[in-house]
Design an enzyme around this catalytic site. Structure first.
Site, PDB file in Angstrom:
ATOM      1  CG  ASP A  34     127.531  25.636  23.158  1.00 35.54           C
ATOM      2  OD1 ASP A  34     126.570  25.334  23.901  1.00 35.54           O
ATOM      3  OD2 ASP A  34     127.811  26.818  22.867  1.00 35.54           O
ATOM      4  CD1 TRP A  39     120.642  18.561  16.789  1.00 34.19           C
ATOM      5  CD2 TRP A  39     119.440  17.778  18.511  1.00 34.19           C
ATOM      6  NE1 TRP A  39     120.206  17.290  16.467  1.00 34.19           N
ATOM      7  CE2 TRP A  39     119.469  16.793  17.506  1.00 34.19           C
ATOM      8  CE3 TRP A  39     118.732  17.506  19.691  1.00 34.19           C
ATOM      9  CZ2 TRP A  39     118.824  15.556  17.635  1.00 34.19           C
ATOM     10  CZ3 TRP A  39     118.081  16.283  19.830  1.00 34.19           C
ATOM     11  CH2 TRP A  39     118.141  15.324  18.814  1.00 34.19           C
ATOM     12  CG  HIS A  51     121.232  18.737  27.954  1.00 34.28           C
ATOM     13  ND1 HIS A  51     122.197  19.524  27.381  1.00 34.28           N
ATOM     14  CD2 HIS A  51     120.412  19.584  28.636  1.00 34.28           C
ATOM     15  CE1 HIS A  51     121.970  20.794  27.707  1.00 34.28           C
ATOM     16  NE2 HIS A  51     120.896  20.854  28.462  1.00 34.28           N
ATOM     17  CD  GLU A  81     131.326  30.434  34.611  1.00 28.84           C
ATOM     18  OE1 GLU A  81     131.665  29.528  33.830  1.00 28.84           O
ATOM     19  OE2 GLU A  81     132.054  30.816  35.551  1.00 28.84           O
ATOM     20  NE  ARG A  85     123.099  26.278  30.585  1.00 27.05           N
ATOM     21  CZ  ARG A  85     123.393  25.714  29.434  1.00 27.05           C
ATOM     22  NH1 ARG A  85     122.819  24.570  29.104  1.00 27.05           N
ATOM     23  NH2 ARG A  85     124.252  26.265  28.620  1.00 27.05           N
ATOM     24  CG  LEU A 145     140.790   8.383  24.829  1.00 20.38           C
ATOM     25  CD1 LEU A 145     141.488   9.326  23.861  1.00 20.38           C
ATOM     26  CD2 LEU A 145     139.335   8.253  24.469  1.00 20.38           C
TER      27      LEU A 145
HETATM   28  C1  IPE Z   1     129.973  26.164  27.575  1.00 20.45           C
HETATM   29  O1  IPE Z   1     128.737  26.253  26.952  1.00 20.45           O
HETATM   30  C2  IPE Z   1     129.924  25.141  28.651  1.00 20.45           C
HETATM   31  C3  IPE Z   1     129.807  23.752  28.210  1.00 20.45           C
HETATM   32  C4  IPE Z   1     129.788  23.334  26.968  1.00 20.45           C
HETATM   33  C5  IPE Z   1     129.737  22.785  29.249  1.00 20.45           C
HETATM   34  P1  IPE Z   1     127.670  27.341  27.392  1.00 20.45           P
HETATM   35  O2  IPE Z   1     126.477  27.126  26.541  1.00 20.45           O
HETATM   36  O3  IPE Z   1     127.467  27.293  28.849  1.00 20.45           O
HETATM   37  O4  IPE Z   1     128.408  28.703  27.033  1.00 20.45           O
HETATM   38  P2  IPE Z   1     127.835  30.154  26.763  1.00 20.45           P
HETATM   39  O5  IPE Z   1     126.930  30.496  27.901  1.00 20.45           O
HETATM   40  O6  IPE Z   1     127.101  30.104  25.471  1.00 20.45           O
HETATM   41  O7  IPE Z   1     129.043  31.017  26.690  1.00 20.45           O
HETATM   42  C1  IPE Z   2     125.866  22.363  25.755  1.00 25.54           C
HETATM   43  O1  IPE Z   2     124.673  22.682  25.155  1.00 25.54           O
HETATM   44  C2  IPE Z   2     125.701  21.600  27.037  1.00 25.54           C
HETATM   45  C3  IPE Z   2     125.976  22.378  28.250  1.00 25.54           C
HETATM   46  C4  IPE Z   2     126.402  23.601  28.273  1.00 25.54           C
HETATM   47  C5  IPE Z   2     125.741  21.724  29.511  1.00 25.54           C
HETATM   48  P1  IPE Z   2     123.782  23.888  25.634  1.00 25.54           P
HETATM   49  O2  IPE Z   2     122.870  23.411  26.711  1.00 25.54           O
HETATM   50  O3  IPE Z   2     124.614  25.056  26.011  1.00 25.54           O
HETATM   51  O4  IPE Z   2     122.940  24.200  24.346  1.00 25.54           O
HETATM   52  P2  IPE Z   2     122.660  25.633  23.726  1.00 25.54           P
HETATM   53  O5  IPE Z   2     123.988  26.305  23.568  1.00 25.54           O
HETATM   54  O6  IPE Z   2     121.778  26.363  24.677  1.00 25.54           O
HETATM   55  O7  IPE Z   2     122.008  25.352  22.423  1.00 25.54           O
HETATM   56 MG    MG Z   3     125.412  26.586  25.022  1.00 27.96          MG
END
Ligand code: IPE
Ligand code: IPE
Ligand code: MG
Length: 254
Positions: A34, A39, A51, A81, A85, A145
């Site tokens: 996450d 970042w 990403h 979920e 986005r 792995l």
């Molecule tokens: C959890 O991160 C899902 C993944 C890392 C793929 P999110 O960024 O979607 O989670 P929330 O919305 O902050 O709970």
């Molecule tokens: C994790 O990073 C990747 C996915 C959930 C796909 P985020 O995209 O959730 O990044 P933040 O949490 O918004 O910074």
């Molecule tokens: Mg996130």
């Protein structure tokens, strides 16, 4: 095996691979990757740049996990979920498996890594699915792995499906109600065949599970860091493993 002095003394992290005890390496490590978006924003970049950068961390940590002798590495890449986005971000995320596999498949094969996917195949674009299927097929015979991508994964969806499956088996007489137990449930989850994670790591400072492996994490050790996924390094990974090694897992016993 010889444990290093720092481990015997229970001193806090000496974050190198050599500082870890070799006889208490977690078998299965699961990671909620996450903080990619934050970042990128911190650097004035679009979220998708995070990403893209996070993909390199996946590779780094896969290699580090393999070197440590970890058997299973599950990476949460896209939740059920995350479809909420913006369309452009989802489209970008759906292209990443293909990019990752194009760049890394040869090295994964050279390192005897077996790729798996844990999630619903429904709704995944054909190009995402075919890239994953290619990686899964070409690495199916590998014995090193197991790199398990949780993609289009949601724990509640997974459990509802398992329960529906058991109900259907009861209805057709394949399963009796008395046979519904933890094993019957576990074997119907998408993680069937994998041991429960020993250690869960979540980056980016969020202290929640976000619908990730709710059943399987019942007795896992949890480790959180404020570090965003693109800047998560081997050093942080060893720090997590080191902490894991200093914990007492009691499973309700003494
Ligand atoms: C959890 O991160 C899902 C993944 C890392 C793929 P999110 O960024 O979607 O989670 P929330 O919305 O902050 O709970
Ligand atoms: C994790 O990073 C990747 C996915 C959930 C796909 P985020 O995209 O959730 O990044 P933040 O949490 O918004 O910074
Ligand atoms: Mg996130």
């Amino acid at each position: 095996m010889i444990k290093r002095l720092w481990a015997k003394l229970g001193l806090s992290s000496s974050p190198t691979a050599a500082s870890l005890s070799t006889d208490n390496i977690p078998v299965h490590v699961a990671i909620i990757m996450d903080g990619n978006g934050r970042w990128a924003r911190k650097r004035g970049l679009p979220r998708v740049a995070g990403h893209h950068s996070g993909m390199k961390t996946v590779k780094r940590i896969t290699i580090a996990a393999d070197r440590l002798g970890i058997k299973y590495l599950t990476m949460y890449a896209f939740s059920t979920e995350n479809w909420k986005r913006p369309k452009a971000e989802v489209e970008f995320l759906m292209k990443l498996p293909q990019q990752f596999i194009e760049i890394e498949l040869d090295e994964l094969i050279a390192n005897n890594v077996q790729v798996r996917m844990m999630g619903s195949r429904d709704n995944l674009p054909p190009h995402t699915l075919s890239a994953l299927e290619e990686a899964i097929t070409k690495t199916a015979g590998n014995t090193g792995l197991i790199l398990n991508f949780a993609l289009n994964y949601g724990s509640r969806m997974e459990m509802v499906n398992a329960i529906r499956d058991m109900a259907s088996d009861v209805k057709t007489g394949v399963l009796s109600i008395d046979d519904i137990d933890e094993e019957a449930m576990s074997s119907r989850l998408l993680s069937s065949g994998l041991p429960d994670p020993d250690l869960l790591i979540r980056t980016s400072g969020e202290l929640r599970l976000s619908n990730f492996m709710l059943w399987q994490l019942a007795y896992s050790e949890l480790w959180f860091t404020d570090v965003y996924w693109p800047e998560f390094s081997e050093k942080h990974f060893y720090e997590a493993i080191g902490q894991y090694q200093r914990r007492a897992r009691r499973y309700g016993g003494l």
